[in-house]
Design a protein around this motif. Structure first.
Motif, PDB file in Angstrom:
ATOM      1  N   TYR A  50      -7.610  -9.013   2.570  1.00 56.73           N
ATOM      2  CA  TYR A  50      -7.267  -8.645   3.943  1.00 56.73           C
ATOM      3  C   TYR A  50      -6.355  -7.423   3.923  1.00 56.73           C
ATOM      4  O   TYR A  50      -5.526  -7.255   3.027  1.00 56.73           O
ATOM      5  N   ILE A  51      -6.516  -6.597   4.930  1.00 53.60           N
ATOM      6  CA  ILE A  51      -5.628  -5.449   5.139  1.00 53.60           C
ATOM      7  C   ILE A  51      -4.778  -5.769   6.355  1.00 53.60           C
ATOM      8  O   ILE A  51      -5.308  -5.991   7.457  1.00 53.60           O
ATOM      9  N   LEU A  77       0.818  -1.214   0.000  1.00 60.47           N
ATOM     10  CA  LEU A  77       0.000   0.000   0.000  1.00 60.47           C
ATOM     11  C   LEU A  77       0.852   1.264   0.000  1.00 60.47           C
ATOM     12  O   LEU A  77       0.327   2.367   0.186  1.00 60.47           O
ATOM     13  N   SER A  78       2.147   1.116  -0.213  1.00 59.02           N
ATOM     14  CA  SER A  78       3.060   2.255  -0.065  1.00 59.02           C
ATOM     15  C   SER A  78       2.773   3.389  -1.043  1.00 59.02           C
ATOM     16  O   SER A  78       3.023   4.550  -0.748  1.00 59.02           O
ATOM     17  N   SER A  79       2.247   3.071  -2.236  1.00 56.66           N
ATOM     18  CA  SER A  79       1.973   4.148  -3.196  1.00 56.66           C
ATOM     19  C   SER A  79       0.661   4.873  -2.896  1.00 56.66           C
ATOM     20  O   SER A  79       0.518   6.061  -3.172  1.00 56.66           O
ATOM     21  N   PHE A 106      -0.136   4.427   6.914  1.00 54.91           N
ATOM     22  CA  PHE A 106      -1.132   5.452   6.591  1.00 54.91           C
ATOM     23  C   PHE A 106      -2.332   5.344   7.525  1.00 54.91           C
ATOM     24  O   PHE A 106      -2.459   4.412   8.318  1.00 54.91           O
ATOM     25  N   ASN A 107      -3.220   6.310   7.391  1.00 57.14           N
ATOM     26  CA  ASN A 107      -4.451   6.334   8.165  1.00 57.14           C
ATOM     27  C   ASN A 107      -5.372   5.209   7.715  1.00 57.14           C
ATOM     28  O   ASN A 107      -5.538   4.969   6.513  1.00 57.14           O
ATOM     29  N   LEU A 108      -5.983   4.518   8.667  1.00 52.74           N
ATOM     30  CA  LEU A 108      -6.789   3.343   8.361  1.00 52.74           C
ATOM     31  C   LEU A 108      -7.987   3.674   7.469  1.00 52.74           C
ATOM     32  O   LEU A 108      -8.328   2.916   6.555  1.00 52.74           O
ATOM     33  N   PHE A 110      -3.371  -6.835   1.404  1.00 51.94           N
ATOM     34  CA  PHE A 110      -2.901  -5.458   1.273  1.00 51.94           C
ATOM     35  C   PHE A 110      -2.018  -5.153   2.484  1.00 51.94           C
ATOM     36  O   PHE A 110      -2.513  -4.974   3.606  1.00 51.94           O
ATOM     37  N   ASN A 111      -0.736  -5.076   2.262  1.00 53.27           N
ATOM     38  CA  ASN A 111       0.241  -4.962   3.337  1.00 53.27           C
ATOM     39  C   ASN A 111       0.698  -3.505   3.535  1.00 53.27           C
ATOM     40  O   ASN A 111       0.506  -2.661   2.681  1.00 53.27           O
ATOM     41  N   LYS A 112       1.310  -3.272   4.694  1.00 51.06           N
ATOM     42  CA  LYS A 112       1.893  -1.976   5.096  1.00 51.06           C
ATOM     43  C   LYS A 112       0.824  -0.955   5.478  1.00 51.06           C
ATOM     44  O   LYS A 112       0.942   0.238   5.183  1.00 51.06           O
ATOM     45  N   MET A 113      -0.226  -1.443   6.148  1.00 47.10           N
ATOM     46  CA  MET A 113      -1.274  -0.549   6.619  1.00 47.10           C
ATOM     47  C   MET A 113      -0.771   0.378   7.726  1.00 47.10           C
ATOM     48  O   MET A 113      -1.412   1.393   8.042  1.00 47.10           O
TER      49      MET A 113
END
Length: 351
Positions: A323-324, A259-261, A300-302, A294-297
């Motif tokens: 899944y997040i 999810l980095s981008s 950022f804001n949920l 979806f990794n790297k939650m």
């Protein structure tokens, strides 16, 4: 010589999952032509002993092996020959058998025809690969005196050479896949006994890893982590698709996305690249259940993340689970693992 070529050859030597070998049993020992002379008898008595059988070539599944590197350079495997028979009815010694130890999950394929001979899936499974040549008979078996029969030398038979392709494929319940640096190795290291190398550069994982995830005494599963895929992998770009074979036996695939981008277009593009490469490789997704992670939650804001993920799922028309999670913080991982166990148990009960 190009340094990149040398480096890639070095990586191939570190993990070997396909080898071609030539195997042959031993030649049977020759029967003996011999006669016992007795002054009280008007003719000699045949007493030539049989030769020994040629040695066999066996396969043995060894749970301690994780690849086929032992046969990277050992291409010819030949059992010993049987010994010739002797006089006084003495039989020749049988040739010594050879045992080829292979990891569990090795496919044995006839190199010439491409037909699968055996799939080694059980620990300590032992299979006869090539039978040795039969022994030659000595003339001690002759009942009637006949020069044409008694003096005919009965040679042992020759075992033919056979070429085999050994293909090692992980036996794992779960397979990890995704682009490089999305957090696959971090995730696998967190939940299993695997200690994968983790770094901030592409292709940190350069060989497949197999780990065991234990939730409690009764519930566990195995997971395979393979090097990351990039666009053009099916044409040999990056690490290529050489390691995708290790996902063929998995019950479920976990497709991890970073999810980095935080841009819907980029995330969908990354997902479609992996789906395309899997489709090009034996249409791997056609008969596999695949879940999105979806990794790297944690970055950022949920609420923003949920909006992005919902938009991605809607545009992809994704029907399966997603899944997040945060692999580095263990967020959302426990529920995911229990869902995996329940899915595997449900599939086993159906079978």
């Amino acid at each position: 010589m190009n340094f990149l070529y040398i480096f890639m050859e070095y990586l191939k030597m570190k993990f070997v999952d396909e080898v071609v070998i030539c195997a042959s049993g031993g030649t049977g020992g020759n029967g003996c032509i011999s006669f016992k002379h007795n002054k009280n008898m008007s003719y000699p008595i045949p007493d030539g002993g049989d030769g020994g059988d040629g040695g066999n070539v066996w396969l043995l599944a060894d749970r301690n092996l994780s690849n086929l590197i032992d046969y990277k350079f050992k291409k010819y495997i030949i059992a010993s020959n049987g010994k010739n028979g002797g006089s006084n009815g003495r039989s020749g010694k049988n040739g010594r058998d050879i045992i080829i130890k292979v990891p569990i999950g090795t496919l044995i394929i006839d190199y010439d025809t491409g037909a699968t001979i055996i799939d080694i899936i059980n620990c300590n499974q032992k299979i006869l690969l090539v039978k040795g040549g039969k022994k030659g008979l000595g003339n001690i078996h002759c009942k009637l005196f006949s020069n044409s029969f008694l003096n005919n030398k009965n040679n042992g038979s020759i075992s033919k050479k056979h070429f085999f392709l050994f293909r090692f494929i992980f036996l794992a319940n779960v397979g990890m896949l995704g682009m490089p640096n999305v957090g696959k190795s971090t995730f696998v290291t967190k939940i299993s006994n695997v200690k994968s190398k983790i770094g901030l550069y592409p292709f940190t994982t350069i060989r497949p890893h197999l780990g065991v995830v234990r939730l409690n005494k009764e519930n566990c599963f195995t997971i395979a982590d393979i090097p990351g895929l990039i666009e053009g992998a099916s044409k040999g770009v990056g690490m290529g698709v050489d390691f995708l074979k290790h996902l063929e036996r998995c019950d479920i695939l976990l497709h991890m996305i970073s999810l980095s981008s935080m841009k819907v277009k980029n995330i969908i593009n990354d997902i479609n690249i992996i789906i395309y490469e899997l489709t090009k490789y034996k249409n791997l997704l056609s008969n596999k259940t695949c879940w999105l992670l979806f990794n790297k939650m944690d970055l950022f804001n949920l609420n923003e993340i949920k909006d992005i993920v919902n938009a991605v799922i809607k545009k992809l028309c994704w029907k399966s689970n997603y899944y997040i999670i945060s692999a580095i913080n263990n967020t959302g991982i426990k529920n995911l693992c229990w869902d995996i166990v329940n899915f595997i148990n449900k599939n086993i009960s159906k079978m």
